[in-house]
Design a protein around this motif. Sequence first.
Motif, PDB file in Angstrom:
ATOM      1  N   ILE A 273       1.717  12.617  -3.450  1.00 36.62           N
ATOM      2  CA  ILE A 273       0.545  11.559  -3.066  1.00 36.62           C
ATOM      3  C   ILE A 273      -0.432  11.517  -4.474  1.00 36.62           C
ATOM      4  N   LEU A 274      -0.959  12.531  -4.933  1.00 36.31           N
ATOM      5  CA  LEU A 274      -1.641  12.515  -5.903  1.00 36.31           C
ATOM      6  C   LEU A 274      -1.060  11.966  -7.363  1.00 36.31           C
ATOM      7  N   VAL A 275       0.196  12.469  -7.521  1.00 32.81           N
ATOM      8  CA  VAL A 275       0.895  11.641  -8.787  1.00 32.81           C
ATOM      9  C   VAL A 275       0.926  10.073  -8.407  1.00 32.81           C
ATOM     10  N   ASN A 276       1.448   9.755  -7.252  1.00 35.46           N
ATOM     11  CA  ASN A 276       1.775   8.306  -7.068  1.00 35.46           C
ATOM     12  C   ASN A 276       0.565   7.568  -7.007  1.00 35.46           C
TER      13      ASN A 276
ATOM     14  N   PRO B  16       0.700  -1.217  -0.193  1.00 35.73           N
ATOM     15  CA  PRO B  16      -0.015  -0.004   0.012  1.00 35.73           C
ATOM     16  C   PRO B  16       0.910   1.253   0.006  1.00 35.73           C
ATOM     17  N   TYR B  17       0.650   2.249  -1.005  1.00 35.06           N
ATOM     18  CA  TYR B  17       1.349   3.356  -0.879  1.00 35.06           C
ATOM     19  C   TYR B  17       1.142   4.314   0.386  1.00 35.06           C
ATOM     20  N   TYR B  18       2.146   4.650   0.878  1.00 34.71           N
ATOM     21  CA  TYR B  18       1.947   5.638   1.923  1.00 34.71           C
ATOM     22  C   TYR B  18       3.117   6.573   2.254  1.00 34.71           C
ATOM     23  N   HIS B  19       2.710   7.863   2.315  1.00 32.40           N
ATOM     24  CA  HIS B  19       3.890   8.844   2.434  1.00 32.40           C
ATOM     25  C   HIS B  19       4.083   9.478   3.867  1.00 32.40           C
ATOM     26  N   ALA B  20       5.067   9.050   4.435  1.00 29.81           N
ATOM     27  CA  ALA B  20       5.173   9.428   5.815  1.00 29.81           C
ATOM     28  C   ALA B  20       5.222  10.880   6.208  1.00 29.81           C
TER      29      ALA B  20
ATOM     30  N   VAL C 265      -7.557  12.898  -4.644  1.00 36.18           N
ATOM     31  CA  VAL C 265      -7.288  11.801  -5.178  1.00 36.18           C
ATOM     32  C   VAL C 265      -8.258  11.267  -6.285  1.00 36.18           C
ATOM     33  N   ASP C 266      -9.592  11.365  -5.892  1.00 35.50           N
ATOM     34  CA  ASP C 266     -10.911  10.996  -6.958  1.00 35.50           C
ATOM     35  C   ASP C 266     -10.604  11.815  -8.174  1.00 35.50           C
ATOM     36  N   ALA C 267     -10.660  13.245  -7.783  1.00 32.14           N
ATOM     37  CA  ALA C 267     -10.528  14.069  -8.948  1.00 32.14           C
ATOM     38  C   ALA C 267      -9.482  13.741  -9.812  1.00 32.14           C
ATOM     39  N   ALA C 268      -8.269  13.522  -9.313  1.00 36.42           N
ATOM     40  CA  ALA C 268      -7.172  13.310 -10.162  1.00 36.42           C
ATOM     41  C   ALA C 268      -7.423  12.073 -10.849  1.00 36.42           C
ATOM     42  N   LYS C 269      -7.898  10.898 -10.314  1.00 30.17           N
ATOM     43  CA  LYS C 269      -8.345   9.625 -11.304  1.00 30.17           C
ATOM     44  C   LYS C 269      -9.281  10.238 -12.208  1.00 30.17           C
ATOM     45  N   LEU C 270     -10.225  10.766 -11.964  1.00 28.57           N
ATOM     46  CA  LEU C 270     -11.334  11.372 -13.184  1.00 28.57           C
ATOM     47  C   LEU C 270     -10.517  11.898 -14.270  1.00 28.57           C
ATOM     48  N   ILE C 271      -9.768  12.859 -13.737  1.00 25.58           N
ATOM     49  CA  ILE C 271      -9.034  13.665 -15.038  1.00 25.58           C
ATOM     50  C   ILE C 271      -8.185  13.052 -15.551  1.00 25.58           C
ATOM     51  N   HIS C 272      -7.420  11.871 -15.054  1.00 23.51           N
ATOM     52  CA  HIS C 272      -6.328  10.949 -15.475  1.00 23.51           C
ATOM     53  C   HIS C 272      -7.146  10.133 -16.583  1.00 23.51           C
TER      54      HIS C 272
ATOM     55  N   ALA D 233       1.966  16.296 -12.694  1.00 22.54           N
ATOM     56  CA  ALA D 233       2.424  17.051 -11.454  1.00 22.54           C
ATOM     57  C   ALA D 233       1.835  18.220 -11.582  1.00 22.54           C
ATOM     58  N   GLU D 234       1.475  19.012 -12.658  1.00 24.77           N
ATOM     59  CA  GLU D 234       0.812  20.322 -12.868  1.00 24.77           C
ATOM     60  C   GLU D 234      -0.461  20.184 -12.240  1.00 24.77           C
ATOM     61  N   ILE D 235      -1.295  19.217 -12.844  1.00 24.28           N
ATOM     62  CA  ILE D 235      -2.619  19.141 -12.567  1.00 24.28           C
ATOM     63  C   ILE D 235      -2.755  18.907 -10.749  1.00 24.28           C
ATOM     64  N   ALA D 236      -1.891  17.970 -10.636  1.00 21.72           N
ATOM     65  CA  ALA D 236      -2.003  17.449  -9.100  1.00 21.72           C
ATOM     66  C   ALA D 236      -1.497  18.861  -8.116  1.00 21.72           C
ATOM     67  N   LYS D 237      -1.100  19.550  -8.691  1.00 20.86           N
ATOM     68  CA  LYS D 237      -0.577  20.879  -7.866  1.00 20.86           C
ATOM     69  C   LYS D 237      -1.822  21.918  -8.002  1.00 20.86           C
ATOM     70  N   LYS D 238      -2.403  21.991  -9.012  1.00 21.36           N
ATOM     71  CA  LYS D 238      -3.777  22.741  -9.078  1.00 21.36           C
ATOM     72  C   LYS D 238      -4.839  22.259  -8.084  1.00 21.36           C
TER      73      LYS D 238
END
Length: 261
Positions: free
Chosen positions: A179-182, A8-12, A219-226, A188-193
């Motif tokens: 986190i959004l990118v991973n 599972p991806y996790y960023h401490a 994350v859900d929004a990023a998935k839809l955009i991707h 990365a540009e969309i993730a930053k926005k």
Amino acid sequence: MVQTQTIPYYHATGREEEVFTHAFRNKIPFLLKGPTGTGKSRFIEYMAHQLDQRIITISCHEETSATDLIGRFIIKGAETVWLDGPLTTAVKEGAIIYLDEVAEARPDVIVAIHSLTDHRRELFIDKLGETVKAHDNFMLVASFNPGYQRGFKELKPSTRQRFIAVSFEYPEPRVETEILVNETQVNAEIAKKLVNIGNKIRNLTELGLTETVSTRLLVDAAKLIHSGLPKRLSVHTAVVEPLTDDLQTLEALKDICDLMI
């Protein structure tokens, strides 16, 4: 053929991994505090994988009772047989039991876990008249959202003090972007926005939102955009609409997001 389990991806964001590992080694119950969607459940999944432990997750609600966790008698054919609940299974087999939003559960749940959260580390099954000693690898983990529960359902101090606790907050922008990118492979540009939109709404306290933008919503929004859904529509449906039903607030949030995306 045995399939390799995906990590599972996790960023401490701090030293929570180190604290959890020491809590596990010392058999100390662990409490996660923080808003919805800040990675509490993902963190537990990640740590269970790191420690090579089975995890049993219970999503608590107002109807969750001690019987649901401990077990019950059921009719099987012509017999009445006992069926262990998830808590009893975890105690016997040495799993991590994760009580998500524990403050939502009925009071008898808190009573049932008391003897597992001190030096006794045992579970009393009143319907069987038995006491089960916890397996060495058993660990009790719980989470709750202090902001949401305040003034409604609180964990008593006597219960809180049976755990060590770590607070989870929304990650800083750089980390949340990573986190959004991973999680979604969005650029990365969309993730930053998206992260900027999330932080903008989180700071709009005057809107009186019960919950604000979680990392999960971003994350859900990023998935839809991707996957090809238009950016504005993705943000409206994944970020704005889940936050409120008030028409004026919806329009205000949509206008803000349209400008920023």
